[in-house]
Design a protein around this motif. Sequence first.
Motif, mmCIF file in Angstrom:
data_model
loop_
_atom_site.group_PDB
_atom_site.id
_atom_site.type_symbol
_atom_site.label_atom_id
_atom_site.label_comp_id
_atom_site.label_asym_id
_atom_site.label_seq_id
_atom_site.Cartn_x
_atom_site.Cartn_y
_atom_site.Cartn_z
ATOM 1 N N SER A 69 46.625 35.267 39.362
ATOM 2 C CA SER A 69 45.158 35.366 39.491
ATOM 3 C C SER A 69 44.745 35.515 40.947
ATOM 4 O O SER A 69 43.801 36.248 41.266
ATOM 5 N N THR A 70 45.440 34.818 41.824
ATOM 6 C CA THR A 70 45.123 34.898 43.250
ATOM 7 C C THR A 70 45.262 36.333 43.741
ATOM 8 O O THR A 70 44.431 36.827 44.522
ATOM 9 N N LEU A 71 46.288 37.033 43.282
ATOM 10 C CA LEU A 71 46.531 38.424 43.699
ATOM 11 C C LEU A 71 45.331 39.303 43.376
ATOM 12 O O LEU A 71 44.831 40.037 44.243
ATOM 13 N N VAL A 72 44.827 39.234 42.140
ATOM 14 C CA VAL A 72 43.744 40.137 41.744
ATOM 15 C C VAL A 72 42.391 39.712 42.311
ATOM 16 O O VAL A 72 41.488 40.537 42.439
ATOM 17 N N GLN A 73 42.243 38.441 42.689
ATOM 18 C CA GLN A 73 40.974 37.995 43.248
ATOM 19 C C GLN A 73 40.722 38.556 44.645
ATOM 20 O O GLN A 73 39.593 38.536 45.133
ATOM 21 N N LEU A 74 41.753 39.076 45.272
ATOM 22 C CA LEU A 74 41.582 39.705 46.592
ATOM 23 C C LEU A 74 40.983 41.100 46.467
ATOM 24 O O LEU A 74 40.423 41.628 47.433
ATOM 25 N N VAL A 109 34.383 46.937 40.435
ATOM 26 C CA VAL A 109 35.563 46.145 40.045
ATOM 27 C C VAL A 109 35.102 45.082 39.048
ATOM 28 O O VAL A 109 34.484 44.093 39.420
ATOM 29 N N ALA A 110 35.367 45.312 37.784
ATOM 30 C CA ALA A 110 34.974 44.355 36.743
ATOM 31 C C ALA A 110 36.122 43.396 36.489
ATOM 32 O O ALA A 110 37.256 43.827 36.249
ATOM 33 N N VAL A 111 35.822 42.103 36.557
ATOM 34 C CA VAL A 111 36.853 41.084 36.372
ATOM 35 C C VAL A 111 36.489 40.209 35.175
ATOM 36 O O VAL A 111 35.393 39.660 35.105
ATOM 37 N N VAL A 112 37.421 40.108 34.235
ATOM 38 C CA VAL A 112 37.277 39.156 33.134
ATOM 39 C C VAL A 112 38.244 38.018 33.430
ATOM 40 O O VAL A 112 39.456 38.167 33.316
ATOM 41 N N LEU A 113 37.693 36.901 33.882
ATOM 42 C CA LEU A 113 38.513 35.792 34.373
ATOM 43 C C LEU A 113 39.108 34.976 33.232
ATOM 44 O O LEU A 113 38.751 35.136 32.061
ATOM 45 N N GLY A 128 37.213 30.618 20.996
ATOM 46 C CA GLY A 128 37.770 31.104 22.258
ATOM 47 C C GLY A 128 37.996 32.605 22.227
ATOM 48 O O GLY A 128 37.688 33.325 23.197
ATOM 49 N N GLY A 129 38.526 33.123 21.114
ATOM 50 C CA GLY A 129 38.769 34.556 20.999
ATOM 51 C C GLY A 129 37.493 35.370 20.984
ATOM 52 O O GLY A 129 37.423 36.460 21.566
ATOM 53 N N GLN A 130 36.457 34.845 20.336
ATOM 54 C CA GLN A 130 35.165 35.547 20.304
ATOM 55 C C GLN A 130 34.552 35.612 21.704
ATOM 56 O O GLN A 130 34.018 36.649 22.108
ATOM 57 N N LYS A 131 34.641 34.518 22.439
ATOM 58 C CA LYS A 131 34.110 34.512 23.814
ATOM 59 C C LYS A 131 34.863 35.517 24.683
ATOM 60 O O LYS A 131 34.257 36.239 25.482
ATOM 61 N N GLN A 132 36.194 35.570 24.533
ATOM 62 C CA GLN A 132 36.985 36.513 25.323
ATOM 63 C C GLN A 132 36.569 37.951 25.044
ATOM 64 O O GLN A 132 36.412 38.757 25.964
ATOM 65 N N ARG A 133 36.372 38.285 23.772
ATOM 66 C CA ARG A 133 36.023 39.658 23.424
ATOM 67 C C ARG A 133 34.628 40.032 23.922
ATOM 68 O O ARG A 133 34.398 41.163 24.360
ATOM 69 N N LEU A 134 33.695 39.074 23.880
ATOM 70 C CA LEU A 134 32.355 39.341 24.422
ATOM 71 C C LEU A 134 32.407 39.560 25.932
ATOM 72 O O LEU A 134 31.704 40.411 26.472
ATOM 73 N N SER A 150 42.842 37.461 29.635
ATOM 74 C CA SER A 150 41.593 37.386 28.881
ATOM 75 C C SER A 150 41.739 37.769 27.421
ATOM 76 O O SER A 150 40.742 37.917 26.711
ATOM 77 N N THR A 151 42.961 37.949 26.950
ATOM 78 C CA THR A 151 43.170 38.164 25.517
ATOM 79 C C THR A 151 44.120 37.105 24.951
ATOM 80 O O THR A 151 44.696 37.282 23.884
#
Length: 577
Positions: free
Chosen positions: A377-382, A413-417, A476-482, A500-501
């Motif tokens: 996660s640290t890698l992509v947050q840069l 840059v769209a990020v789904v954390l 949890g899965g519904q929140k991820q998909r939204l 995120s999946t």
Amino acid sequence: MIKILAKSVGEYKKHSIITPILIIFEVIIECIIPFLTATLVNEIKSGSDLRTITKYGILLIILAFMSLLCGAIAGNTSATAACGFAKNLRKEMFYSIQNYSFENIDKFQTSSLITRMTTDVMNVQNAFLMIIRTAIRAPLMLIFAFVMAFVMGGRMAWIFLVVVPILATGLGIVISKTVPLFRKVFKKYDALNKSIQENIKGMRVVKSFVREEYEQKKFEAAAEDVCADFTRAERILALNGPLMQFCIYTVMIFVLSFGSYTIITSLGLDFNIGQFSAILTYSFMILSSLMMVSMIFVMITMAGESAKRIVEVISEKSTLTNPENPVYTVKDGSITFENVSFKYSEKAERMALENINLNIKSGETIGIIGGTGSSKSTLVQLIPRLYDATVGVVKVGGIDVKNYDLDSLRNQVAVVLQKNTLFSGTIKENLRWGNKEATDEELIEACKLACADEFISRFPDGYDTYVEQGGANLSGGQKQRLCIARALLKKPKILILDDSTSAVDTRTDAKIRKALREYMPETTKIIIAQRIASVQDADRIIVMDGGTINGIGTHKQLMAENDIYREVYYSQNKAGE
């Protein structure tokens, strides 16, 4: 500190200036009234006619009305100024927090920020109200009443020079004892709010592990700690009352005894009943003003600690800022890491990422896999500048991310954390965080790509279904998909899915990945996952280990060459046996 706080007075400067002016008039009038009352008493005693008495009576009524009017208007303007000041303070703090980088946010606990925006602002608001009203009134009343007491009482007024130091000394001791206790209590407020926040946020976990009793004891300990400090402070502060009463009754006994004796005996030639009544009134004014001054010092000292905590939040400068001439256009979704190393703070002993060199072409699908704590996660947050690289350069579209306008970069840059956050409101309102201008058709299309439409359509209210705080009424899965659908609405050049999946089944996971490949072929897609199945069809897969890149290649290449990847694959597919 005062300069920073003063900015929040803003549009309420007029009210803040009018209030002290009205208070000054109110005090002057109140000090004149006992003087005129004394004159009226003497006129009545000397046998003046009804016309003279009526004239003084009307004058006193007019002055009393003017004093009441000044006080009422001052009360209104001071309340407006104080409430407006508090509103602006909260706004300044909230705007500052919104501009924080993750590094800035790491310096403050959430519970501490909540305390600062509620309790601390309330303390400063009350102090500001007291400063523009009581802090003007009490010293002026003290000075004017002192002068008038000497004018009216002559040598009898010297009693104040004996009583005032006694009262001032006692109040000074009280203040010196209570201030340190008030300073300590604010940090304990943070701990109390932290306990409440954790308990409410983790209510399901608390109940599933039957830990209500433990949480109750933890909260009770924090509440008792705050209560104990406040009780000690209030006990000491309560000594103000008896001390004040002692001084008042001492003055009353002296004035009544000596004044009566002076009037009855021959000394009454230079001291009359009117002066006697006036000196009594001024006595109360002086002593009550001293009492108010003591309370002002306590309130301002207590609020001073709150003000420091507020200013810390407002003065905190984001570690991520726009350059002087920022780039507003992101050409494509290519990403380059050049000798990048990163640590979360200057005090950190080791790097979270070390010597990362990586080139990703625009439109590629990149999988990232690795153990817990491998800094995936640290890698992509840069990439969207949620943090800045400590060493080296991160480029997007061939340009250093530090040269971009932050909003322009993050819009591409769209990020789904990992932690999926939804806000109170309808599903439509949550989805439009990705694009506030999105049509209903675009919302539905994005939800179909994220496999969210299938469960949304089953809700009675469909896309108008209300989402509870934190998405409590969704799985949890519904929140991820939204959250994925929300990111797709941005139509970004780079899409990052950070595990995120993880809460969806493998079939749905595969459908989402297939839709992403077909719908946005030119968008660079980075998929962080724990499951090999989620990344094995990526163009390339990065294997992270201990903050470094352990291997890069296709699924086939890594199965042949990389021990870590092969071990994970076998463990997940039970092929290692």
